[in-house]
Enzyme design. Structure first.
Site, PDB file in Angstrom:
ATOM      1  N   GLY A  13       0.807  -1.215   0.000  1.00 13.96           N
ATOM      2  CA  GLY A  13       0.000   0.000   0.000  1.00 13.96           C
ATOM      3  C   GLY A  13       0.834   1.256   0.000  1.00 13.96           C
ATOM      4  O   GLY A  13       0.468   2.258   0.630  1.00 13.96           O
ATOM      5  N   ALA A  14       1.943   1.241  -0.718  1.00 16.61           N
ATOM      6  CA  ALA A  14       2.921   2.329  -0.612  1.00 16.61           C
ATOM      7  C   ALA A  14       2.815   3.369  -1.718  1.00 16.61           C
ATOM      8  O   ALA A  14       3.686   4.227  -1.839  1.00 16.61           O
ATOM      9  CB  ALA A  14       4.342   1.748  -0.592  1.00 16.61           C
ATOM     10  N   SER A  15       1.755   3.333  -2.508  1.00 20.50           N
ATOM     11  CA  SER A  15       1.637   4.315  -3.588  1.00 20.50           C
ATOM     12  C   SER A  15       1.136   5.668  -3.105  1.00 20.50           C
ATOM     13  O   SER A  15       1.149   6.647  -3.857  1.00 20.50           O
ATOM     14  CB  SER A  15       0.713   3.782  -4.694  1.00 20.50           C
ATOM     15  OG  SER A  15      -0.590   3.546  -4.196  1.00 20.50           O
ATOM     16  N   ILE A  18       0.304   6.810   4.224  1.00 26.53           N
ATOM     17  CA  ILE A  18       1.287   6.394   5.217  1.00 26.53           C
ATOM     18  C   ILE A  18       2.359   5.510   4.586  1.00 26.53           C
ATOM     19  O   ILE A  18       3.551   5.627   4.907  1.00 26.53           O
ATOM     20  CB  ILE A  18       0.594   5.678   6.388  1.00 26.53           C
ATOM     21  CG1 ILE A  18      -0.241   6.687   7.196  1.00 26.53           C
ATOM     22  CG2 ILE A  18       1.616   4.995   7.305  1.00 26.53           C
ATOM     23  CD1 ILE A  18      -1.102   6.053   8.275  1.00 26.53           C
ATOM     24  N   GLY A  19       1.972   4.619   3.688  1.00 20.22           N
ATOM     25  CA  GLY A  19       2.952   3.752   3.045  1.00 20.22           C
ATOM     26  C   GLY A  19       3.999   4.543   2.287  1.00 20.22           C
ATOM     27  O   GLY A  19       5.202   4.259   2.372  1.00 20.22           O
ATOM     28  N   LYS A  38      -1.411  -1.720  -5.944  1.00 21.48           N
ATOM     29  CA  LYS A  38      -2.146  -1.988  -7.180  1.00 21.48           C
ATOM     30  C   LYS A  38      -1.988  -0.867  -8.202  1.00 21.48           C
ATOM     31  O   LYS A  38      -2.087  -1.105  -9.406  1.00 21.48           O
ATOM     32  CB  LYS A  38      -3.639  -2.161  -6.885  1.00 21.48           C
ATOM     33  CG  LYS A  38      -3.998  -3.374  -6.063  1.00 21.48           C
ATOM     34  CD  LYS A  38      -5.505  -3.552  -5.989  1.00 21.48           C
ATOM     35  CE  LYS A  38      -6.182  -2.350  -5.351  1.00 21.48           C
ATOM     36  NZ  LYS A  38      -7.660  -2.508  -5.292  1.00 21.48           N
ATOM     37  N   ASP A  70      -1.722  -7.005  -6.154  1.00 20.65           N
ATOM     38  CA  ASP A  70      -2.912  -6.953  -5.311  1.00 20.65           C
ATOM     39  C   ASP A  70      -2.724  -8.029  -4.252  1.00 20.65           C
ATOM     40  O   ASP A  70      -2.720  -9.223  -4.563  1.00 20.65           O
ATOM     41  CB  ASP A  70      -4.160  -7.234  -6.156  1.00 20.65           C
ATOM     42  CG  ASP A  70      -5.457  -7.073  -5.374  1.00 20.65           C
ATOM     43  OD1 ASP A  70      -5.443  -7.255  -4.147  1.00 20.65           O
ATOM     44  OD2 ASP A  70      -6.497  -6.775  -5.997  1.00 20.65           O
ATOM     45  N   TYR A 164     -15.016  -3.847  10.077  1.00 19.38           N
ATOM     46  CA  TYR A 164     -13.707  -3.193  10.025  1.00 19.38           C
ATOM     47  C   TYR A 164     -12.859  -3.585  11.222  1.00 19.38           C
ATOM     48  O   TYR A 164     -11.666  -3.903  11.081  1.00 19.38           O
ATOM     49  CB  TYR A 164     -13.882  -1.678   9.984  1.00 19.38           C
ATOM     50  CG  TYR A 164     -12.571  -0.913  10.014  1.00 19.38           C
ATOM     51  CD1 TYR A 164     -11.675  -1.009   8.965  1.00 19.38           C
ATOM     52  CD2 TYR A 164     -12.236  -0.103  11.096  1.00 19.38           C
ATOM     53  CE1 TYR A 164     -10.466  -0.321   8.981  1.00 19.38           C
ATOM     54  CE2 TYR A 164     -11.041   0.599  11.130  1.00 19.38           C
ATOM     55  CZ  TYR A 164     -10.155   0.487  10.071  1.00 19.38           C
ATOM     56  OH  TYR A 164      -8.956   1.168  10.102  1.00 19.38           O
TER      57      TYR A 164
END
Length: 278
Positions: A13-15, A18-19, A38, A70, A164
């Site tokens: 999730g680094a795009s 926080i990532g 993704k 993904d 969640y």
């Protein structure tokens, strides 16, 4: 503060958000960072792709590697991991940052949303960790860090968004269980959670008026805490549920206003944390 020079990181999730902030903080210390997400093409509403962040990592002094995957799909995670290990020559840290959110009661949470949160948050964390462990066993000061909250079974953390909560607690239970499981291998496994709500694109997924951006902190506070944890001796730092500003206080940071979107505003304490305990 910490030093990750020469370390090899795999961040999900680094795009953006926080990532991305963790990737840049590690890059400024000379780390090689795999940007795993993704988003390979620009999103119509959200900033950032794996390629733009990889370029930012290079510009910040690290080495960026854009890897599209993904994490809900096992084959994609295996291919991503093998690509990273081959390109970077190994793996020293996994940051399970990727997350999906939908804050709604049970009858207002479609199974499609439940499956997304479970697939990304709990299952994705488990899958990425499971895939990384053989490589981390050969790593230098190996760490797994999950962006997930401390475990607290008070019903108030479930009643408004059960789906969640159980997905995020799934990430935290991975940290707890794997810390015990991997202690003998010297692989640290910890969880990190922000004291306050963080200003990211995920705010768009919250109900209107749920939180004002001015009451938030910037992603950099979580990023600075993350790199501090990843630099600590793995055999001495495992099984913890860290809070970002507590980590930074231990590192000697005293000015937290610089992380605030608006230092004049009262900060909104994040989910799963009791404001009275601050």
């Amino acid at each position: 503060m910490s030093d990750l020079r020469g370390k090899r990181l795999f961040i999900t999730g680094a795009s953006r958000g926080i990532g991305r902030a963790i990737a840049l903080a590690a890059a400024r210390q000379g780390a090689s960072v795999a940007i795993v997400a993704k988003t390979a093409e620009p999103h119509p509403k959200l900033p950032g792709t794996i390629h733009t962040v990889a370029e930012e990592v290079d510009a910040a002094g690290g080495r960026g590697l854009a890897v599209q995957a993904d994490i809900r799909y096992e084959e994609q995670v295996h291919v991503a991991m093998e690509t990273v290990v081959a390109e970077l020559g190994g793996l020293d840290a996994l940051v399970n940052n990727a997350s999906a959110i939908w804050l709604a009661p049970t009858t207002e949470t479609p199974m499609k949303r439940f499956d997304l949160m479970w697939g990304v948050n709990a299952r994705g964390t488990y899958l990425c960790s499971r895939t990384a462990i053989p490589h981390l066993r050969r790593g230098d000061n190996p760490h797994i860090l999950n962006l997930s909250p401390p475990l607290d079974l008070d019903p108030r953390w479930f009643r408004n968004h059960t789906a969640y909560t159980i997905s995020k607690y799934g990430m935290s239970m991975c940290a707890m269980g794997m810390a015990a499981e991997l202690a003998g291998d010297g692989i640290a496994v910890n969880a990190l959670w922000p004291r306050t709500v963080i200003r990211t694109a995920a705010l768009a997924m919250l109900p209107p008026g749920y939180v004002e951006p001015e009451a938030c902190r910037e992603p950099e506070i979580v990023a600075d805490a993350a790199v501090a944890i990843l630099a600590r001796p793995s055999r001495e730092c495992t099984g913890n549920f860290f809070i970002d500003d507590e980590v930074l206080a231990e590192e000697g940071v005293t000015d937290f206003d610089r992380y605030a979107v608006d230092p004049s505003q009262e900060l909104l304490i994040d989910l799963f944390l009791d404001p009275s305990s601050d």
